[in-house]
Write a protein that holds these residues in place. Sequence first.
Motif, PDB file in Angstrom:
ATOM      1  N   ALA A 186       0.813  -1.221   0.000  1.00 23.45           N
ATOM      2  CA  ALA A 186       0.000   0.000   0.000  1.00 23.45           C
ATOM      3  C   ALA A 186       0.839   1.260   0.000  1.00 23.45           C
ATOM      4  N   GLY A 187       2.147   1.139   0.252  1.00 25.34           N
ATOM      5  CA  GLY A 187       3.020   2.302   0.284  1.00 25.34           C
ATOM      6  C   GLY A 187       2.801   3.170   1.505  1.00 25.34           C
ATOM      7  N   VAL A 188       2.520   2.530   2.625  1.00 22.69           N
ATOM      8  CA  VAL A 188       2.281   3.268   3.873  1.00 22.69           C
ATOM      9  C   VAL A 188       3.113   2.630   4.982  1.00 22.69           C
ATOM     10  N   SER A 189       3.051   3.215   6.172  1.00 20.04           N
ATOM     11  CA  SER A 189       3.777   2.658   7.312  1.00 20.04           C
ATOM     12  C   SER A 189       2.979   1.541   7.972  1.00 20.04           C
ATOM     13  N   SER A 190       3.679   0.708   8.756  1.00 16.88           N
ATOM     14  CA  SER A 190       2.988  -0.351   9.506  1.00 16.88           C
ATOM     15  C   SER A 190       2.010   0.241  10.509  1.00 16.88           C
ATOM     16  N   GLN A 191       2.345   1.435  11.044  1.00 12.83           N
ATOM     17  CA  GLN A 191       1.425   2.083  11.984  1.00 12.83           C
ATOM     18  C   GLN A 191       0.102   2.436  11.315  1.00 12.83           C
ATOM     19  N   THR A 192       0.174   2.842  10.030  1.00 13.26           N
ATOM     20  CA  THR A 192      -1.060   3.157   9.304  1.00 13.26           C
ATOM     21  C   THR A 192      -1.890   1.902   9.088  1.00 13.26           C
ATOM     22  N   VAL A 193      -1.225   0.793   8.765  1.00 12.05           N
ATOM     23  CA  VAL A 193      -1.939  -0.476   8.617  1.00 12.05           C
ATOM     24  C   VAL A 193      -2.619  -0.839   9.934  1.00 12.05           C
ATOM     25  N   SER A 194      -1.928  -0.634  11.047  1.00 13.27           N
ATOM     26  CA  SER A 194      -2.496  -0.940  12.363  1.00 13.27           C
ATOM     27  C   SER A 194      -3.726  -0.085  12.637  1.00 13.27           C
ATOM     28  N   ARG A 195      -3.650   1.197  12.263  1.00 10.97           N
ATOM     29  CA  ARG A 195      -4.804   2.084  12.483  1.00 10.97           C
ATOM     30  C   ARG A 195      -6.013   1.614  11.674  1.00 10.97           C
ATOM     31  N   VAL A 196      -5.783   1.208  10.426  1.00 11.10           N
ATOM     32  CA  VAL A 196      -6.878   0.723   9.595  1.00 11.10           C
ATOM     33  C   VAL A 196      -7.431  -0.587  10.164  1.00 11.10           C
ATOM     34  N   ALA A 197      -6.548  -1.495  10.576  1.00  9.49           N
ATOM     35  CA  ALA A 197      -6.981  -2.788  11.109  1.00  9.49           C
ATOM     36  C   ALA A 197      -7.811  -2.616  12.367  1.00  9.49           C
ATOM     37  N   ASN A 198      -7.508  -1.584  13.147  1.00  8.91           N
ATOM     38  CA  ASN A 198      -8.236  -1.347  14.395  1.00  8.91           C
ATOM     39  C   ASN A 198      -9.350  -0.322  14.230  1.00  8.91           C
ATOM     40  N   ASN A 199      -9.646   0.015  12.933  1.00 13.41           N
ATOM     41  CA  ASN A 199     -10.772   0.896  12.604  1.00 13.41           C
ATOM     42  C   ASN A 199     -10.650   2.267  13.260  1.00 13.41           C
ATOM     43  N   ARG A 200      -9.426   2.763  13.359  1.00 19.21           N
ATOM     44  CA  ARG A 200      -9.223   4.109  13.897  1.00 19.21           C
ATOM     45  C   ARG A 200      -9.625   5.145  12.848  1.00 19.21           C
ATOM     46  N   GLU A 201     -10.011   6.321  13.310  1.00 15.74           N
ATOM     47  CA  GLU A 201     -10.543   7.333  12.399  1.00 15.74           C
ATOM     48  C   GLU A 201      -9.472   8.244  11.805  1.00 15.74           C
ATOM     49  N   ASN A 202      -8.255   8.232  12.359  1.00 17.14           N
ATOM     50  CA  ASN A 202      -7.231   9.187  11.905  1.00 17.14           C
ATOM     51  C   ASN A 202      -6.460   8.675  10.680  1.00 17.14           C
ATOM     52  N   VAL A 203      -7.219   8.170   9.681  1.00 16.17           N
ATOM     53  CA  VAL A 203      -6.657   7.751   8.398  1.00 16.17           C
ATOM     54  C   VAL A 203      -7.572   8.296   7.312  1.00 16.17           C
ATOM     55  N   ASP A 204      -6.989   9.015   6.314  1.00 15.51           N
ATOM     56  CA  ASP A 204      -7.852   9.582   5.278  1.00 15.51           C
ATOM     57  C   ASP A 204      -8.418   8.477   4.395  1.00 15.51           C
ATOM     58  N   GLY A 205      -9.518   8.799   3.707  1.00 18.54           N
ATOM     59  CA  GLY A 205     -10.274   7.806   2.950  1.00 18.54           C
ATOM     60  C   GLY A 205      -9.467   7.100   1.884  1.00 18.54           C
ATOM     61  N   ALA A 206      -8.679   7.844   1.116  1.00 16.88           N
ATOM     62  CA  ALA A 206      -7.914   7.250   0.018  1.00 16.88           C
ATOM     63  C   ALA A 206      -6.865   6.272   0.546  1.00 16.88           C
ATOM     64  N   THR A 207      -6.197   6.661   1.633  1.00 18.14           N
ATOM     65  CA  THR A 207      -5.188   5.776   2.225  1.00 18.14           C
ATOM     66  C   THR A 207      -5.836   4.519   2.787  1.00 18.14           C
ATOM     67  N   ARG A 208      -6.985   4.693   3.440  1.00 13.31           N
ATOM     68  CA  ARG A 208      -7.691   3.544   4.000  1.00 13.31           C
ATOM     69  C   ARG A 208      -8.054   2.547   2.897  1.00 13.31           C
ATOM     70  N   GLU A 209      -8.522   3.047   1.737  1.00 12.84           N
ATOM     71  CA  GLU A 209      -8.898   2.157   0.640  1.00 12.84           C
ATOM     72  C   GLU A 209      -7.688   1.405   0.098  1.00 12.84           C
ATOM     73  N   LYS A 210      -6.524   2.077   0.024  1.00 13.26           N
ATOM     74  CA  LYS A 210      -5.316   1.391  -0.445  1.00 13.26           C
ATOM     75  C   LYS A 210      -4.920   0.263   0.503  1.00 13.26           C
ATOM     76  N   VAL A 211      -5.011   0.556   1.803  1.00  9.73           N
ATOM     77  CA  VAL A 211      -4.649  -0.460   2.797  1.00  9.73           C
ATOM     78  C   VAL A 211      -5.622  -1.634   2.750  1.00  9.73           C
ATOM     79  N   LEU A 212      -6.916  -1.341   2.679  1.00  3.52           N
ATOM     80  CA  LEU A 212      -7.915  -2.403   2.631  1.00  3.52           C
ATOM     81  C   LEU A 212      -7.749  -3.260   1.382  1.00  3.52           C
ATOM     82  N   SER A 213      -7.425  -2.620   0.256  1.00  2.44           N
ATOM     83  CA  SER A 213      -7.205  -3.367  -0.984  1.00  2.44           C
ATOM     84  C   SER A 213      -6.002  -4.292  -0.853  1.00  2.44           C
ATOM     85  N   ALA A 214      -4.924  -3.793  -0.253  1.00  7.35           N
ATOM     86  CA  ALA A 214      -3.735  -4.628  -0.053  1.00  7.35           C
ATOM     87  C   ALA A 214      -4.034  -5.794   0.891  1.00  7.35           C
TER      88      ALA A 214
END
Length: 331
Positions: free
Chosen positions: A8-36
Amino acid sequence: MADVAAMAGVSSQTVSRVANNRENVDGATREKVLSAMQVLGYRPNTAARALVTGRFGALGVVSFDMGAHGNARTLGAIADAAREADFSVNFMGVRTQTEAAVRHAFQHLMLQSVDGIVLIESQILDTPSLRLPPSMPVVVADGDAGHRYPHVDFDQAHGAHSVVAHLLGLGHRTVRHLAGPHDAFSARRRAESWRRTLTDAGAPVPPLVHGDWSAASGYRADLGIARRGDVTAVFAANDQMALGLIRALHESGRDVPGDVSVAGFDDIPEAAYLRPPLTTVQQDFEVVGRHCVSLLLDQIEGRTDGPLRKEVEPVLVVRASTARPRRGGTA
């Protein structure tokens, strides 16, 4: 997680935020992480996530009679509301309402690492000695007469009163009652309200007959109606028993509602398509499910400091199975 982050081209911390459904991730980044995550088949480690968040992401449900329409609908509504809150549901069915059975069910679910438990229609709570584990958030759906725990219930008394008042308002001298099982909390409350409404109206209070919630018990019970011409109105404690009763009446040559008005309780999906369509009390199980999950999450997240109660008001739905009595009817 590192593989997902790299794709996804992001940090592991960003992946962790998405996995734990945290809100401090913008929509486009969240979609890239979810797709990966989808491409790589990534699944979060629930044990590790629990160490970080303090949650396992699962709720437990204990129920004693899943054959009952209301219990099945309540479970389905809880599952829907839990899914919306990103929780799964683990179900434990119990055959007997004993302290040992309830303790075993709770121990079983706690070993499955649930964050809270809903107990559906439990008469065992009438036993003063029963103590549920104090460390486990609990909500009771339809069954805590002593208000010992946070609970959600329909206003059963209001629903039964509305049916009986409707039938008396049509001109019936009194209303027979086909009650639910002796040990069912909702059945007891409906029967008490039926009796109180008749008494307050100065109407005779006939002896009631108990069924077991099934259409077969309604068919078998028939309250002697097939052999008596003076019975003009019956309130069945649920729609299935009303369905069985209506068949028994038809087979005995008595017309519904011409000879006997019949009303039920629950508003099952088939109620509007019976012949005749059934007058009944509609219960919104989706609201109950949302309230149960909401009360559990309040406890899990420390937003409550004492027992809470939510009551849902049912609605009378008048259809063609009830009408004014023919001249000469007395009961």
